[in-house]
Design a protein around this motif. Sequence first.
Motif, PDB file in Angstrom:
ATOM      1  N   SER A   1      -3.522  -3.430   0.330  1.00  0.00           N
ATOM      2  CA  SER A   1      -2.316  -2.857  -0.262  1.00  0.00           C
ATOM      3  C   SER A   1      -2.376  -1.337  -0.349  1.00  0.00           C
ATOM      4  CB  SER A   1      -2.082  -3.441  -1.657  1.00  0.00           C
ATOM      5  OG  SER A   1      -0.955  -2.848  -2.275  1.00  0.00           O
ATOM      6  N   SER A   2      -3.445  -0.795  -0.956  1.00  0.00           N
ATOM      7  CA  SER A   2      -3.511   0.658  -1.122  1.00  0.00           C
ATOM      8  C   SER A   2      -4.933   1.085  -1.445  1.00  0.00           C
ATOM      9  CB  SER A   2      -2.572   1.122  -2.243  1.00  0.00           C
ATOM     10  OG  SER A   2      -2.999   0.602  -3.494  1.00  0.00           O
ATOM     11  N   GLN A   3      -5.157   2.396  -1.364  1.00  0.00           N
ATOM     12  CA  GLN A   3      -6.442   2.963  -1.752  1.00  0.00           C
ATOM     13  C   GLN A   3      -6.224   4.356  -2.314  1.00  0.00           C
ATOM     14  OE1 GLN A   3      -8.177   2.780   2.211  1.00  0.00           O
ATOM     15  NE2 GLN A   3      -8.161   5.010   2.369  1.00  0.00           N
ATOM     16  N   SER A   4      -7.083   4.737  -3.244  1.00  0.00           N
ATOM     17  CA  SER A   4      -7.021   6.058  -3.851  1.00  0.00           C
ATOM     18  C   SER A   4      -8.446   6.517  -4.114  1.00  0.00           C
ATOM     19  CB  SER A   4      -6.228   6.012  -5.161  1.00  0.00           C
ATOM     20  OG  SER A   4      -6.267   7.266  -5.822  1.00  0.00           O
TER      21      SER A   4
ATOM     22  N   SER B   1      -8.031  -5.344   6.896  1.00  0.00           N
ATOM     23  CA  SER B   1      -6.607  -5.410   6.570  1.00  0.00           C
ATOM     24  C   SER B   1      -6.214  -6.766   5.988  1.00  0.00           C
ATOM     25  CB  SER B   1      -5.763  -5.113   7.811  1.00  0.00           C
ATOM     26  OG  SER B   1      -6.050  -6.040   8.845  1.00  0.00           O
TER      27      SER B   1
ATOM     28  N   THR C   1      -7.903  -5.554  -7.818  1.00  0.00           N
ATOM     29  CA  THR C   1      -8.219  -4.129  -7.872  1.00  0.00           C
ATOM     30  C   THR C   1      -9.730  -3.935  -7.910  1.00  0.00           C
ATOM     31  OG1 THR C   1      -6.168  -3.644  -9.053  1.00  0.00           O
ATOM     32  CG2 THR C   1      -7.904  -1.982  -9.146  1.00  0.00           C
TER      33      THR C   1
END
Length: 241
Positions: free
Chosen positions: A134-137, A148, A190
């Motif tokens: 979904s996302s990364q930070s 993926s 998460t």
Amino acid sequence: MNQLTDTLKFPHVSETQRANLKNYLEQNNANGFEGNSGIVKGNCLEFEFDFNPKSDVLEINPKIYPENLAKLSPEIRNKAAFRLISNIMGGSGALNAMVLASSNGYPSHPGKYGVYDYVIPYIVNSSGLDFTFSSQSMDHGTVSSNLSTVLNTSSTDSVELFEADSSKLSGVGVGGTVVYQWGDGQTIITIQFFLNTMFTHSFTVGAKGPAASKLKIVITKNSPVVSGYTYLDPVITITPA
């Protein structure tokens, strides 16, 4: 960089092993490994060396260690430096072609010059549905690769989820958050992590959403190892609760 003094002794060093070390140093812009004694200087290290051709013993006396090794206790630092140099002289170029007993059973580790800390989690997804990235930070460093789609499986074999690396020549480690979405489209997984030498690290996984209470998350092998650089290779297992 930190100025320290340790003496590392390598017995039975052949000409081939010395050539391997010389080539590795020069490829990484560290010069001076010529003849039987001298001083080697590079971007993030400096050491004196002395080779005795009669006994084939090579002594290395580091003057400046890279930040990641300098923070370690002397005993651990010496072992890590000794192993790294031994691997280089053995022809591995770094650590990425070696099978290390301390690597939690996985066959290889990356060994990128100046990249000191690596977080490489593995996952066994037996939750009943697939996960999608979904996302990364990132607070420190970069994610150099990620999976993926994490397929649901009945197998107990784990797959590499992602690789996060500290920035080159950085002394602040690697840390950030990677988020995956479960197959129901509403529940998220998460992953939060941080690694800066083996003494400062964290790795947590949490679920949030409608199906969070239906998932059991277990983390094993959640301790870093030092093999020249520092690696955290936890295994995440997700099953129905």
